[in-house]
Design a protein around this motif. Structure first.
Motif, PDB file in Angstrom:
ATOM      1  N   ILE A  90     -87.495  75.083  79.017  1.00  0.00           N
ATOM      2  CA  ILE A  90     -86.835  74.887  78.413  1.00  0.00           C
ATOM      3  C   ILE A  90     -87.687  73.983  77.520  1.00  0.00           C
ATOM      4  CG2 ILE A  90     -84.643  74.701  77.508  1.00  0.00           C
ATOM      5  CD1 ILE A  90     -84.999  76.728  79.780  1.00  0.00           C
ATOM      6  N   SER A 176     -83.887  71.375  80.968  1.00  0.00           N
ATOM      7  CA  SER A 176     -83.594  71.355  79.038  1.00  0.00           C
ATOM      8  C   SER A 176     -82.910  69.984  78.872  1.00  0.00           C
ATOM      9  CB  SER A 176     -82.201  71.861  79.503  1.00  0.00           C
ATOM     10  OG  SER A 176     -81.267  71.267  80.392  1.00  0.00           O
ATOM     11  N   PHE A 246     -78.806  74.100  76.743  1.00  0.00           N
ATOM     12  CA  PHE A 246     -79.327  74.813  75.573  1.00  0.00           C
ATOM     13  C   PHE A 246     -78.630  74.798  74.663  1.00  0.00           C
ATOM     14  CE2 PHE A 246     -83.244  78.399  75.143  1.00  0.00           C
ATOM     15  CZ  PHE A 246     -83.946  77.415  74.403  1.00  0.00           C
TER      16      PHE A 246
END
Length: 252
Positions: A90, A176, A246
């Motif tokens: 991520i 993330s 996200f």
């Protein structure tokens, strides 16, 4: 759906270019071959230091002992390969700005997270079944005693897959929340290994995902219900939180 398929294909191609398959196969399959061979050779390594009668008592391994040793090494070392292969999933997309172009074309962040999870899960589960079959073959070949049957491998494979789906979702979540791969990898490793500490407490053991690793010694799923439910719920929670995080990340 096009976003999902496109990112799945992108992850597959990046896996080849970035040698992720080599890293995963090294962490999962290599020990399945080395472990039985090393256990077989172990008595000869200490032959000059320990009396032969004692060696026979200390190093009398059976095929299932070799499998248990492989699973132990898989958790201790293979887990690191899996975590650090997925650690940049991520944060690399965000901070290298590779995600900007797909987003301008209408890509869905939630589908991107699911595509990454499915990609890593599929790769790890495929390497796991290969590793277990290699270990079964060499353990049965090298050691005397009750052989490992394919029916023994099935519940072990299922438990390992669920545990590593948990590890992958945990790594995506922490990726993330961090800017560097190494940070996400260290944090995910700390949490994954701490589940082993939690399982040291008898009353808490069944609530720890690591209990799935311990249950592989039983070659069955009789006592796995509670741990399976909790591990799957944690995996889903981590995925939902990753998608939420996200979606709320500011991307320039």
């Amino acid at each position: 759906m096009m976003t999902f398929k496109a990112f799945l294909r992108k992850e597959f191609l990046e896996g080849i270019r970035q040698y992720k398959y080599i890293a995963l196969s090294t962490g999962i399959i290599l020990f399945s071959i080395l472990d039985p061979v090393m256990l077989k050779l172990l008595p000869s390594f200490v032959a000059n230091k320990i009396p032969a009668s004692v060696i026979h008592q200390l190093f009398e391994f059976k095929p299932k002992d070799a499998l248990a040793n492989y699973i132990k090494d898989l958790f201790q070392i293979g887990t690191l390969f899996i975590i650090f292969t997925a650690a940049g999933s991520i944060n690399e997309e965000v901070y290298s700005q590779k995600i900007v172009f797909p987003l301008t074309k209408g890509a869905s962040k939630s589908q991107i997270v699911m595509a990454k999870f499915l990609y890593f899960s599929t790769a790890v589960c495929l390497f796991l079944i290969a590793g277990l079959l290699f270990d079964q073959y060499y353990a049965n070949l090298l050691f005397e005693g009750q052989k490992i049957a394919l029916s023994d491998i099935v519940p072990v494979y299922f438990l390992l897959c669920i545990f590593y789906l948990f590890v992958i979702s945990l790594t995506l979540l922490l990726s993330s929340f961090t800017k560097k791969n190494i940070s996400a990898g260290i944090l995910a490793s700390a949490v994954a290994y701490s589940t082993a500490l939690l399982s040291q407490f008898e009353k808490l053991k069944k609530f720890s995902p690591y209990n799935l690793i311990l249950l592989t010694n039983d070659f069955g799923l009789q006592d796995a219900k509670t741990t399976l439910v909790i591990t799957i719920m944690l995996t889903l929670l981590f995925l939902v939180t990753t998608a939420f995080r996200f979606n709320n990340l500011e991307i320039n």
